[in-house]
Design a protein around this motif. Sequence first.
Motif, PDB file in Angstrom:
ATOM      1  N   GLY A  71       0.932  -1.371  -0.048  1.00 46.07           N
ATOM      2  CA  GLY A  71      -0.122   0.078  -0.199  1.00 46.07           C
ATOM      3  C   GLY A  71       0.875   1.355  -0.107  1.00 46.07           C
ATOM      4  N   GLY A  72       2.201   0.796   0.255  1.00 38.14           N
ATOM      5  CA  GLY A  72       2.928   2.291   0.233  1.00 38.14           C
ATOM      6  C   GLY A  72       3.794   2.586  -1.152  1.00 38.14           C
ATOM      7  N   LYS A  73       3.763   3.813  -1.115  1.00 35.68           N
ATOM      8  CA  LYS A  73       4.831   4.772  -2.672  1.00 35.68           C
ATOM      9  C   LYS A  73       5.762   4.290  -2.593  1.00 35.68           C
ATOM     10  CE  LYS A  73       1.058   6.735  -4.869  1.00 35.68           C
ATOM     11  NZ  LYS A  73      -0.269   8.520  -4.506  1.00 35.68           N
ATOM     12  N   PRO A  74       6.856   3.918  -2.956  1.00 38.96           N
ATOM     13  CA  PRO A  74       8.132   3.985  -3.321  1.00 38.96           C
ATOM     14  C   PRO A  74       8.406   4.970  -3.383  1.00 38.96           C
ATOM     15  CG  PRO A  74       7.887   2.677  -5.514  1.00 38.96           C
ATOM     16  CD  PRO A  74       6.414   2.544  -4.934  1.00 38.96           C
ATOM     17  N   VAL A  75      10.046   5.701  -2.824  1.00 39.62           N
ATOM     18  CA  VAL A  75      10.994   6.569  -3.022  1.00 39.62           C
ATOM     19  C   VAL A  75      11.867   6.268  -2.304  1.00 39.62           C
ATOM     20  CG1 VAL A  75      11.158   8.842  -1.700  1.00 39.62           C
ATOM     21  CG2 VAL A  75       9.041   7.969  -2.624  1.00 39.62           C
ATOM     22  N   VAL A  76      12.525   6.294  -3.669  1.00 43.38           N
ATOM     23  CA  VAL A  76      13.983   6.332  -4.135  1.00 43.38           C
ATOM     24  C   VAL A  76      14.958   6.671  -3.919  1.00 43.38           C
ATOM     25  CG1 VAL A  76      16.032   4.454  -4.760  1.00 43.38           C
ATOM     26  CG2 VAL A  76      13.138   3.519  -4.572  1.00 43.38           C
ATOM     27  N   LYS A  77      16.399   6.699  -3.105  1.00 45.87           N
ATOM     28  CA  LYS A  77      16.745   8.548  -3.610  1.00 45.87           C
ATOM     29  C   LYS A  77      18.395   7.531  -3.367  1.00 45.87           C
ATOM     30  CE  LYS A  77      14.806  11.024   0.432  1.00 45.87           C
ATOM     31  NZ  LYS A  77      14.475  11.113   1.372  1.00 45.87           N
ATOM     32  N   VAL A  78      18.723   8.107  -4.957  1.00 48.45           N
ATOM     33  CA  VAL A  78      20.230   7.785  -4.700  1.00 48.45           C
ATOM     34  C   VAL A  78      21.257   9.485  -4.536  1.00 48.45           C
ATOM     35  CG1 VAL A  78      21.551   6.215  -6.812  1.00 48.45           C
ATOM     36  CG2 VAL A  78      18.761   6.521  -6.588  1.00 48.45           C
ATOM     37  N   TYR A  79      22.872   8.608  -3.677  1.00 50.76           N
ATOM     38  CA  TYR A  79      22.903  10.478  -4.146  1.00 50.76           C
ATOM     39  C   TYR A  79      24.623   9.642  -4.139  1.00 50.76           C
ATOM     40  CZ  TYR A  79      21.771   9.774   1.193  1.00 50.76           C
ATOM     41  OH  TYR A  79      21.308   8.432   1.887  1.00 50.76           O
ATOM     42  N   GLY A  80      25.649  10.772  -3.804  1.00 51.69           N
ATOM     43  CA  GLY A  80      27.031  10.203  -4.109  1.00 51.69           C
ATOM     44  C   GLY A  80      27.810  11.246  -3.147  1.00 51.69           C
ATOM     45  N   GLN A  81      28.842  10.691  -2.561  1.00 51.69           N
ATOM     46  CA  GLN A  81      30.390  11.893  -2.641  1.00 51.69           C
ATOM     47  C   GLN A  81      31.327  11.636  -2.641  1.00 51.69           C
ATOM     48  OE1 GLN A  81      30.448  12.603   1.501  1.00 51.69           O
ATOM     49  NE2 GLN A  81      29.687  10.881   2.549  1.00 51.69           N
ATOM     50  N   VAL A  82      32.851  11.855  -2.570  1.00 51.41           N
ATOM     51  CA  VAL A  82      34.076  11.557  -3.377  1.00 51.41           C
ATOM     52  C   VAL A  82      34.719  11.806  -1.399  1.00 51.41           C
ATOM     53  CG1 VAL A  82      36.546  11.570  -3.844  1.00 51.41           C
ATOM     54  CG2 VAL A  82      34.233  11.912  -5.473  1.00 51.41           C
ATOM     55  N   LEU A  83      35.311  10.390  -1.337  1.00 46.58           N
ATOM     56  CA  LEU A  83      35.971  10.583   0.316  1.00 46.58           C
ATOM     57  C   LEU A  83      36.898  10.235  -0.084  1.00 46.58           C
ATOM     58  CD1 LEU A  83      33.219   8.780   1.863  1.00 46.58           C
ATOM     59  CD2 LEU A  83      33.692  10.758   2.426  1.00 46.58           C
ATOM     60  N   ASN A  84      37.799  10.826   0.247  1.00 46.19           N
ATOM     61  CA  ASN A  84      39.508  10.342   0.021  1.00 46.19           C
ATOM     62  C   ASN A  84      39.757  10.227  -1.845  1.00 46.19           C
ATOM     63  OD1 ASN A  84      40.222  11.330   2.743  1.00 46.19           O
ATOM     64  ND2 ASN A  84      39.977   8.940   2.816  1.00 46.19           N
ATOM     65  N   GLU A  85      40.154   9.122  -1.661  1.00 47.10           N
ATOM     66  CA  GLU A  85      39.994   9.082  -3.381  1.00 47.10           C
ATOM     67  C   GLU A  85      39.381   7.444  -4.084  1.00 47.10           C
ATOM     68  OE1 GLU A  85      43.008   9.509  -5.693  1.00 47.10           O
ATOM     69  OE2 GLU A  85      43.158  10.600  -4.178  1.00 47.10           O
ATOM     70  N   ALA A  86      38.035   7.375  -2.812  1.00 49.50           N
ATOM     71  CA  ALA A  86      36.978   6.636  -3.569  1.00 49.50           C
ATOM     72  C   ALA A  86      35.503   7.728  -3.712  1.00 49.50           C
ATOM     73  CB  ALA A  86      36.401   5.302  -1.948  1.00 49.50           C
ATOM     74  N   CYS A  87      35.067   6.733  -4.331  1.00 52.29           N
ATOM     75  CA  CYS A  87      33.211   7.102  -4.068  1.00 52.29           C
ATOM     76  C   CYS A  87      32.242   6.765  -3.537  1.00 52.29           C
ATOM     77  CB  CYS A  87      33.065   7.063  -5.940  1.00 52.29           C
ATOM     78  SG  CYS A  87      31.490   7.195  -6.114  1.00 52.29           S
ATOM     79  N   GLN A  88      31.384   7.150  -3.223  1.00 55.50           N
ATOM     80  CA  GLN A  88      30.857   6.990  -2.158  1.00 55.50           C
ATOM     81  C   GLN A  88      29.513   6.751  -2.228  1.00 55.50           C
ATOM     82  OE1 GLN A  88      29.736   8.138   2.415  1.00 55.50           O
ATOM     83  NE2 GLN A  88      29.800   5.718   2.953  1.00 55.50           N
TER      84      GLN A  88
END
Length: 280
Positions: A182-199
């Motif tokens: 019965g719920g409506k799906p909400v998907v959030k996609v986000y990222g950031q660069v930490l040192n040499e890695a992308c999270q």
Amino acid sequence: MPCILTATPFRELGGELIGIIEDYKNISKRRWAQDRLNAAVAELERSNAELQQFAYVASHDLQEPARKIQAFGDRLKAKYSEVIDERGLDYLDRMQNAASRMQVLINNLLTLSRITSKAKPFVPVNLSDVVRTVVSDLELHIEKTGGDVEMLPMPTIDADPTQMRQLFQNLIGNGLKFHLPGGKPVVKVYGQVLNEACQVMVEDNGIGFDEKYLDRIFTVFQRLHGRGEYDGTGVGLAICHKIVERHGGSITAKSTPGKGATFVVMLPVKHPSRGEVADG
Ligand SMILES: Nc1ncnc2c1ncn2[C@@H]1O[C@H](COP(=O)(O)OP(=O)(O)OP(=O)(O)O)[C@@H](O)[C@H]1O
Ligand SMILES: [Mg+2]
């Protein structure tokens, strides 16, 4: 006999050298152990390659018979549905549903085995573009569920573009699929660069799961929820895991049952093998 020689100078109190102590250590046991280890590693690599090859050939060769079952089922239905009774038609429907599930399963297994066998070189990939393409591919599905995918700008990293699309397709697809009844799906996609890695985070507001099953969900065919409730073959997250591994990254998730799930992917921003095909 293989030996290690250690030579230690022996001096008088004044520092004058009066001799050398030589110590010969028999390393034949160590060499023997090393040889056995090398042989075991070579054997593991060989059997791993054989398994990969088996998975590829099996799934590739199964495609044709699965297509035939589907196609002849279609013909039977189109030409003979008047002479088949209701029960027979029900059997036919079930047979075709099973055949189409088998096709999805075979395709997923092929995708899984192609991650290393059909790997493409790493090139700069803008992850925001990837997510936009995936959202556009999933548009119909998003509309049907009345859901939404929100996105913040994401970095550009060295990666295999096709595999990045497969990664986000599976993670966002799961976020939309495992929504509360019965719920409506909400998907959030986000990222950031930490040192040499992308999270990268893919967060949803769905049914979630118990974190004690975390290891299980990245294994092929492992599902925590019944097929009657949520459709699927249990291959998607195994594909994600293999893709991330090939890119030298990691994937994990945080979740509480009933309170959504957040999948966390770490990927190196720069890859030493950029332009070449990197094996996972
Ligand atoms: N966002 C999520 N929220 C809750 N449970 C999830 C989520 N993503 C995955 N899972 C659990 O992990 C299991 C494995 O996920 P996976 O994507 O591999 O398989 P699937 O979605 O069931 O099938 P497929 O991806 O092959 O269509 C799922 O069956 C589900 O139980
Ligand atoms: Mg999935």
